[in-house]
Write a protein that holds these residues in place. Structure first.
Motif, PDB file in Angstrom:
ATOM      1  N   LYS A   1     -75.165  41.714 -30.769  1.00  0.00           N
ATOM      2  CA  LYS A   1     -74.624  40.777 -29.794  1.00  0.00           C
ATOM      3  C   LYS A   1     -75.169  39.380 -30.043  1.00  0.00           C
ATOM      4  O   LYS A   1     -76.336  39.213 -30.404  1.00  0.00           O
TER       5      LYS A   1
ATOM      6  N   SER B   1     -75.799  35.558 -28.509  1.00  0.00           N
ATOM      7  CA  SER B   1     -75.920  34.726 -27.322  1.00  0.00           C
ATOM      8  C   SER B   1     -75.782  33.268 -27.722  1.00  0.00           C
ATOM      9  O   SER B   1     -76.594  32.750 -28.497  1.00  0.00           O
ATOM     10  N   GLU B   2     -74.757  32.631 -27.210  1.00  0.00           N
ATOM     11  CA  GLU B   2     -74.539  31.220 -27.529  1.00  0.00           C
ATOM     12  C   GLU B   2     -75.750  30.387 -27.141  1.00  0.00           C
ATOM     13  O   GLU B   2     -76.220  29.554 -27.914  1.00  0.00           O
TER      14      GLU B   2
ATOM     15  N   ARG C   1     -71.015  26.613 -30.028  1.00  0.00           N
ATOM     16  CA  ARG C   1     -69.707  27.118 -29.596  1.00  0.00           C
ATOM     17  C   ARG C   1     -68.649  26.836 -30.662  1.00  0.00           C
ATOM     18  O   ARG C   1     -67.824  27.698 -30.984  1.00  0.00           O
TER      19      ARG C   1
ATOM     20  N   GLU D   1     -65.244  33.198 -35.710  1.00  0.00           N
ATOM     21  CA  GLU D   1     -64.278  34.171 -35.204  1.00  0.00           C
ATOM     22  C   GLU D   1     -62.956  34.050 -35.960  1.00  0.00           C
ATOM     23  O   GLU D   1     -62.313  35.051 -36.266  1.00  0.00           O
TER      24      GLU D   1
ATOM     25  N   THR E   1     -64.972  38.875 -30.303  1.00  0.00           N
ATOM     26  CA  THR E   1     -65.268  38.908 -28.879  1.00  0.00           C
ATOM     27  C   THR E   1     -64.691  40.189 -28.295  1.00  0.00           C
ATOM     28  O   THR E   1     -63.491  40.448 -28.413  1.00  0.00           O
TER      29      THR E   1
ATOM     30  N   ARG F   1     -66.315  43.042 -22.054  1.00  0.00           N
ATOM     31  CA  ARG F   1     -67.550  43.495 -21.416  1.00  0.00           C
ATOM     32  C   ARG F   1     -68.769  43.451 -22.350  1.00  0.00           C
ATOM     33  O   ARG F   1     -69.867  43.772 -21.930  1.00  0.00           O
ATOM     34  N   ARG F   2     -68.586  43.083 -23.610  1.00  0.00           N
ATOM     35  CA  ARG F   2     -69.735  42.983 -24.526  1.00  0.00           C
ATOM     36  C   ARG F   2     -70.001  41.550 -24.958  1.00  0.00           C
ATOM     37  O   ARG F   2     -71.092  41.197 -25.358  1.00  0.00           O
ATOM     38  N   GLY F   3     -68.979  40.731 -24.920  1.00  0.00           N
ATOM     39  CA  GLY F   3     -69.139  39.366 -25.370  1.00  0.00           C
ATOM     40  C   GLY F   3     -68.941  39.248 -26.875  1.00  0.00           C
ATOM     41  O   GLY F   3     -68.223  40.042 -27.488  1.00  0.00           O
ATOM     42  N   THR F   4     -69.594  38.279 -27.480  1.00  0.00           N
ATOM     43  CA  THR F   4     -69.441  38.013 -28.912  1.00  0.00           C
ATOM     44  C   THR F   4     -70.441  38.830 -29.714  1.00  0.00           C
ATOM     45  O   THR F   4     -71.633  38.841 -29.403  1.00  0.00           O
TER      46      THR F   4
END
Length: 236
Positions: A44, A46-47, A62, A69, A76, A79-82
């Motif tokens: 995972k 985190s930005e 970002r 991507e 993405t 429910r998990r994000g990037t």
């Protein structure tokens, strides 16, 4: 005298890294981290965490993640994000074949559009490759190879092709990082292939340049274990 100034009082030219935007620098750093496995597949992202680690604001991170991507290197998920995309052997093989085709097109366009003065640069690159081959200096060969392809891409004058190949070469690096690596006996073959491509460029023969470049890329993918050898043939 300031550190950025030369002994004669002139300002030293900026290094390439210093002229890049924060978004571009973040993109390159994160892409390299994915290729090298520092950001593992399925991990995972985190930005905010990445921004803190890089010492920059969230906006350029970002931008970098949006580009990654588009490249297919991060995804993405609900429910998990990037997360870092999991690129398996089959996908690497497909992307390798696409890259071989586009590298061939780039070589064909370069054969038609290269200026006479630009051709001289390839002689210097081949000399570096020859020296690196004789000493099995993989680091020097990698740098010369990057320069070789970058000059061909630039000569096309086609922004779409240049961007596409830039994205695909990240997967080439990923495949090479997972591979055992070329043996010293493979290096003279690669040198001859590069010499043949340059000969086609000098002849202004787009058909020959395309064929030789595509064959070179496909052969290197087989050598690195990304592609299987054609049926009836052994790995070169």
């Amino acid at each position: 005298m300031a550190a950025a100034e030369t002994a004669r009082g002139r300002l030293a030219p900026l290094a390439e890294e210093e002229t890049l935007s924060l978004g571009e620098r973040a993109y390159r750093r994160l892409r390299a981290s994915i290729v090298q496995g520092m950001l593992p597949p399925g991990g995972k992202i985190s930005e905010r965490g990445l921004a803190t680690q890089l010492g920059i604001s969230a906006q350029p991170v970002r931008e970098a993640l949006q580009r990654l991507e588009q490249d297919g290197m991060v995804i993405t998920l609900p429910r998990r994000g990037t997360v870092v995309a999991e690129v398996g052997p089959a996908q690497l093989a497909e992307l390798g074949r696409i890259r071989a085709a586009l590298e061939g097109v780039a070589a064909a366009l370069a054969a038609e559009r290269l200026e006479a003065g630009a051709l001289a640069a390839f002689a210097a690159i081949l000399a570096r490759m020859k020296a690196g081959t004789e000493t099995a200096d993989h680091e020097a060969l990698d740098a010369a190879n990057e320069d070789f392809h970058a000059r061909i891409h630039h000569a096309t004058g086609n922004p779409f092709l240049i961007r596409s190949l830039g994205s695909l070469r990240a997967y080439d690096h990923l495949g090479r990082c997972r591979a055992v690596g070329s043996m010293p006996r493979d290096l003279p073959r690669a040198l001859r292939e590069h010499q043949g491509i340059v000969a086609a460029l000098r002849r202004r023969d787009p058909t020959l340049a395309e064929a030789r470049m595509r064959a070179h890329v496909l052969r290197s993918l087989v050598t690195n274990g990304v592609l299987r050898p054609p049926r009836g043939k052994r790995s070169p």
